[in-house]
Design a protein around this motif. Structure first.
Motif, PDB file in Angstrom:
ATOM      1  N   LEU A  62      65.387  53.493 -28.948  1.00 49.91           N
ATOM      2  CA  LEU A  62      64.180  52.663 -28.999  1.00 49.91           C
ATOM      3  C   LEU A  62      64.444  51.374 -28.239  1.00 49.91           C
ATOM      4  O   LEU A  62      65.304  50.585 -28.638  1.00 49.91           O
ATOM      5  CB  LEU A  62      63.812  52.340 -30.455  1.00 49.91           C
ATOM      6  CG  LEU A  62      62.583  51.450 -30.668  1.00 49.91           C
ATOM      7  CD1 LEU A  62      61.320  52.128 -30.148  1.00 49.91           C
ATOM      8  CD2 LEU A  62      62.411  51.094 -32.151  1.00 49.91           C
TER       9      LEU A  62
ATOM     10  N   ARG B 117      59.203  48.331 -39.626  1.00 49.16           N
ATOM     11  CA  ARG B 117      60.253  49.122 -40.269  1.00 49.16           C
ATOM     12  C   ARG B 117      60.613  50.290 -39.355  1.00 49.16           C
ATOM     13  O   ARG B 117      59.732  51.016 -38.889  1.00 49.16           O
ATOM     14  CB  ARG B 117      59.769  49.642 -41.621  1.00 49.16           C
ATOM     15  CG  ARG B 117      60.760  50.582 -42.310  1.00 49.16           C
ATOM     16  CD  ARG B 117      60.276  51.009 -43.672  1.00 49.16           C
ATOM     17  NE  ARG B 117      61.210  51.964 -44.278  1.00 49.16           N
ATOM     18  CZ  ARG B 117      61.120  52.420 -45.522  1.00 49.16           C
ATOM     19  NH1 ARG B 117      60.127  52.022 -46.305  1.00 49.16           N
ATOM     20  NH2 ARG B 117      62.016  53.281 -45.988  1.00 49.16           N
ATOM     21  N   PHE B 118      61.894  50.467 -39.109  1.00 47.53           N
ATOM     22  CA  PHE B 118      62.380  51.612 -38.345  1.00 47.53           C
ATOM     23  C   PHE B 118      62.551  52.783 -39.304  1.00 47.53           C
ATOM     24  O   PHE B 118      63.308  52.717 -40.267  1.00 47.53           O
ATOM     25  CB  PHE B 118      63.709  51.259 -37.679  1.00 47.53           C
ATOM     26  CG  PHE B 118      64.314  52.385 -36.893  1.00 47.53           C
ATOM     27  CD1 PHE B 118      63.649  52.928 -35.796  1.00 47.53           C
ATOM     28  CD2 PHE B 118      65.552  52.904 -37.237  1.00 47.53           C
ATOM     29  CE1 PHE B 118      64.211  53.961 -35.065  1.00 47.53           C
ATOM     30  CE2 PHE B 118      66.125  53.940 -36.506  1.00 47.53           C
ATOM     31  CZ  PHE B 118      65.449  54.470 -35.420  1.00 47.53           C
TER      32      PHE B 118
ATOM     33  N   THR C 211      64.967  58.722 -36.439  1.00 44.49           N
ATOM     34  CA  THR C 211      64.946  59.357 -35.135  1.00 44.49           C
ATOM     35  C   THR C 211      65.348  60.818 -35.222  1.00 44.49           C
ATOM     36  O   THR C 211      66.054  61.218 -36.157  1.00 44.49           O
ATOM     37  CB  THR C 211      65.910  58.625 -34.177  1.00 44.49           C
ATOM     38  OG1 THR C 211      65.867  59.230 -32.882  1.00 44.49           O
ATOM     39  CG2 THR C 211      67.341  58.678 -34.686  1.00 44.49           C
TER      40      THR C 211
ATOM     41  N   ILE D 277      72.003  49.274 -34.126  1.00 43.32           N
ATOM     42  CA  ILE D 277      70.644  48.772 -34.341  1.00 43.32           C
ATOM     43  C   ILE D 277      70.668  47.249 -34.256  1.00 43.32           C
ATOM     44  O   ILE D 277      71.309  46.574 -35.070  1.00 43.32           O
ATOM     45  CB  ILE D 277      70.078  49.254 -35.688  1.00 43.32           C
ATOM     46  CG1 ILE D 277      70.078  50.793 -35.721  1.00 43.32           C
ATOM     47  CG2 ILE D 277      68.675  48.706 -35.906  1.00 43.32           C
ATOM     48  CD1 ILE D 277      69.541  51.395 -36.987  1.00 43.32           C
TER      49      ILE D 277
ATOM     50  N   ILE E   9      63.482  44.582 -32.657  1.00 39.67           N
ATOM     51  CA  ILE E   9      64.448  45.642 -32.953  1.00 39.67           C
ATOM     52  C   ILE E   9      64.742  46.410 -31.673  1.00 39.67           C
ATOM     53  O   ILE E   9      63.887  46.539 -30.791  1.00 39.67           O
ATOM     54  CB  ILE E   9      63.923  46.607 -34.037  1.00 39.67           C
ATOM     55  CG1 ILE E   9      65.014  47.615 -34.450  1.00 39.67           C
ATOM     56  CG2 ILE E   9      62.668  47.335 -33.570  1.00 39.67           C
ATOM     57  CD1 ILE E   9      64.641  48.461 -35.655  1.00 39.67           C
ATOM     58  N   LYS E  10      65.966  46.903 -31.556  1.00 43.98           N
ATOM     59  CA  LYS E  10      66.377  47.836 -30.502  1.00 43.98           C
ATOM     60  C   LYS E  10      67.392  48.797 -31.110  1.00 43.98           C
ATOM     61  O   LYS E  10      68.240  48.388 -31.914  1.00 43.98           O
ATOM     62  CB  LYS E  10      66.988  47.104 -29.308  1.00 43.98           C
ATOM     63  CG  LYS E  10      67.358  48.035 -28.159  1.00 43.98           C
ATOM     64  CD  LYS E  10      67.866  47.269 -26.944  1.00 43.98           C
ATOM     65  CE  LYS E  10      69.309  46.853 -27.118  1.00 43.98           C
ATOM     66  NZ  LYS E  10      69.906  46.339 -25.845  1.00 43.98           N
ATOM     67  N   VAL E  11      67.327  50.081 -30.722  1.00 48.50           N
ATOM     68  CA  VAL E  11      68.214  51.099 -31.287  1.00 48.50           C
ATOM     69  C   VAL E  11      68.851  51.886 -30.154  1.00 48.50           C
ATOM     70  O   VAL E  11      68.154  52.371 -29.249  1.00 48.50           O
ATOM     71  CB  VAL E  11      67.447  52.056 -32.222  1.00 48.50           C
ATOM     72  CG1 VAL E  11      68.409  53.048 -32.875  1.00 48.50           C
ATOM     73  CG2 VAL E  11      66.674  51.279 -33.290  1.00 48.50           C
TER      74      VAL E  11
ATOM     75  N   ALA F   3      61.855  58.196 -31.504  1.00 49.13           N
ATOM     76  CA  ALA F   3      62.016  57.124 -32.489  1.00 49.13           C
ATOM     77  C   ALA F   3      60.703  56.929 -33.230  1.00 49.13           C
ATOM     78  O   ALA F   3      59.633  56.917 -32.613  1.00 49.13           O
ATOM     79  CB  ALA F   3      62.425  55.826 -31.802  1.00 49.13           C
TER      80      ALA F   3
ATOM     81  N   PHE G 172      58.613  54.444 -36.041  1.00 47.59           N
ATOM     82  CA  PHE G 172      58.675  53.126 -36.656  1.00 47.59           C
ATOM     83  C   PHE G 172      57.271  52.633 -36.986  1.00 47.59           C
ATOM     84  O   PHE G 172      56.269  53.138 -36.465  1.00 47.59           O
ATOM     85  CB  PHE G 172      59.387  52.123 -35.736  1.00 47.59           C
ATOM     86  CG  PHE G 172      58.732  51.886 -34.402  1.00 47.59           C
ATOM     87  CD1 PHE G 172      57.979  50.745 -34.165  1.00 47.59           C
ATOM     88  CD2 PHE G 172      58.875  52.790 -33.363  1.00 47.59           C
ATOM     89  CE1 PHE G 172      57.378  50.508 -32.928  1.00 47.59           C
ATOM     90  CE2 PHE G 172      58.280  52.568 -32.127  1.00 47.59           C
ATOM     91  CZ  PHE G 172      57.532  51.429 -31.912  1.00 47.59           C
TER      92      PHE G 172
END
Length: 401
Positions: free
Chosen positions: A206, A214-215, A218, A240, A303-305, A374, A376
Motif C-alpha cells: 500500500l 484502519r488497515f 492484505t 508498516i 500509512i504505508k505498507v 490491500a 483499508f
C-alpha cells in the motif's frame, strides 16, 4: 473437546456483542440488489417474466461494464455474493475489474482485479473461508466487509478481456440507514503488481495514504523466479509505516510466513484471519493473506505498507544459484548458531565466493513476480492512490508453464 466448546462460546459472544440477534433497530431498512431488483426498490423484485426467474444474470461484452449497484441514499453494504461463467480462468479473473464509488465520487475507492479482490491472489479460485471472504466450492465469491456510505454507492464490473463474459450473477445485501457519525470511514482497496521486483527494494503493498483510518490487511501472490529453483522465498518482513514514519517503520515483522501465522516454510491452510491458499513449489506459485481484525492497525495521519523481497538457503546452495543459474541476489545475513552475521553492517563484507564468507543459512535479497491487494478504511470516499494497472500487466504470465 471442552476447550473447543469454550472457544466457540467465546467467539459467539464476541460476534453478538454489538447487537443481539433478536434486537430490532429503528429506521433501518433491509434491501437486496440483484438483476431481479437492480434499484433495490420496495415491492419491485422479481417482476420480469411474471416473477418466474426473469432476470438472474447479465452478459458483459468485451470492453463493456455493468453496474451491480447504483443507488442514492445512506446505508451500509453488508455482503456481496458473485459468480460468473468463467470463474476458473485466471486470465478472466484478472481481466474483470471491480470498482466501488462512494458518495458520488468520480474516482473509485476500490479498483482491483475481481479474483484478487475476493481474497485469492494469482487469479486462482480455490475453496476457502476467512473472516472477510469465502469461496465455498471454488465457484463463487463472497465478501462480508461492511461498506458504509452517506449519499450513494456504485459498484461496477468491467470486462477488459478480449472475449464476452456470458453470465454474471450477483446479489448485494445492504441496510439503508442514516449515519449519525461525525466522520465516516469508507472502505478502500488497492492492487499492485511488479513483474520483477527491484533487487534490494521492498515491494509496496500500500503506497503512502494520507488521512485517518484502519488497515484491514492484505492478500499477496508470488510467482518465483525459476533461477532461484525451489529455495525458500519468504524471509521478507512486512513493514508498516504509521503517522509520519520516514526511513524506518513503527511496525515490523520477522518474516513472511511469520506474518501469516505459520512458521518454518509455508504450506496450504485457511484460517479466519490468516491463510495460505496456494503453495505450489513445482509451479513456484504462492498466495496468502492476513487480516488485522483481532489486532487492529489504526492510523491518524498516514500509512504505508511494504514487504521485503528476501529468501534464504545454505551457503553452498546460494553460491550455486549465482554461479550456475545466474540468479541475481544480494546476501544480507548469515546464521549459524551461536553466530548471526549482519553483512550489511560490515565495513568490508566478504563476497559470496570468498573463502572467508561465513558458513550457514544465508538470507539474500531476491527478485520475483509479486502482486498484492490491500484493504483499508479511510475517512475520505476517495484517495490519491495510482489507478489500477492495465490489463496487459495484470494477466502477463498468469499461467506459468
Amino acid at each position: 473437546m471442552k476447550n473447543l466448546f469454550f472457544l466457540f462460546a467465546v467467539l459467539m459472544s464476541l460476534t453478538l456483542s454489538a447487537q443481539e440477534l433478536y434486537d430490532l433497530p429503528k429506521n433501518e431498512k433491509t434491501r437486496w440488489i440483484s438483476f431481479e431488483n437492480i434499484n433495490a426498490k420496495k415491492g419491485a423484485g422479481a417482476k420480469e417474466n411474471k416473477g418466474a426467474k426473469g432476470h438472474p444474470f447479465e452478459r458483459i461484452p468485451a470492453g463493456e461494464s455493468v453496474d451491480l449497484v447504483n443507488i442514492d441514499g445512506s446505508g451500509i453494504i453488508k455482503r456481496i455474493w458473485l459468480t460468473h461463467s468463467d470463474h476458473l480462468t485466471p486470465e478472466m479473473l484478472r481481466s474483470l475489474k471491480i470498482e466501488m464509488f462512494w458518495d458520488g465520487e468520480e474516482k473509485p475507492a476500490v479498483s482491483v482485479p475481481l479474483g484478487d479482490f475476493f481474497g485469492i491472489g494469482l487469479g486462482k479460485s480455490v475453496p476457502f473461508e476467512s473472516a472477510l471472504f469465502s469461496d465455498p466450492e471454488a465457484r463463487s465469491f463472497n465478501c462480508v466487509i461492511p461498506m458504509p456510505f452517506k449519499d450513494g454507492a456504485r459498484i461496477t464490473v468491467t470486462n477488459e478481456a478480449d472475449r464476452r463474459l456470458d453470465m454474471i450473477f450477483f446479489d448485494v445485501n445492504l441496510i439503508m440507514k442514516e449515519h449519525k457519525e461525525k466522520e465516516l470511514l469508507y472502505f478502500h482497496a488497492y492492487w499492485n503488481r511488479e513483474l520483477k521486483t527491484e533487487l534490494g527494494k521492498d515491494f509496496t503493498i500500500l503506497p503512502k495514504v494520507e488521512g485517518k483510518g484502519r488497515f484491514l490487511g492484505t492478500n499477496i501472490g508470488i510467482f518465483t523466479d525459476k533461477r532461484y529453483e525451489n529455495t525458500w522465498w519468504g524471509e521478507g518482513e512486512v513493514k508498516i509505516y504509521l503517522d509520519g514514519d520516514t526511513d524506518f517503520p513503527t511496525l515490523a515483522g520477522s518474516g513472511t510466513e511469520d506474518y501469516v501465522g505459520t512458521a518454518y516454510g509455508q504450506g496450504t491452510y485457511n484460517h479466519q484471519y490468516q491463510g495460505s491458499l496456494v503453495a505450489d513449489a513445482e509451479e513456484g506459485a504462492y498466495a496468502f493473506y492476513r487480516y488485522h481484525i483481532p489486532d487492529p492497525i489504526y492510523f491518524y495521519n498516514d500509512i504505508k505498507v511494504t514487504i521485503q523481497q528476501m529468501g534464504g538457503a545454505p551457503k553452498a546452495k546460494v553460491r550455486a544459484l549465482v554461479n550456475e543459474n545466474g540468479a541475481e541476489l544480494i546476501p544480507v545475513t548469515v546464521d549459524k548458531a551461536p553466530n548471526f552475521v549482519r553483512l550489511l553492517e560490515m565495513k568490508n563484507p566478504p563476497k559470496l565466493n570468498d573463502e572467508d564468507f561465513p558458513d550457514g543459512w544465508t538470507n539474500f535479497y531476491r527478485s520475483d513476480d509479486v502482486s498484492a491487494t490491500a484493504y483499508f478504511y479511510l475517512n475520505k470516499p476517495s484517495s490519491d492512490l495510482p489507478q489500477l494497472q492495465p490489463v496487459e500487466v495484470r494477466v502477463k504470465d498468469i499461467i506459468k508453464k
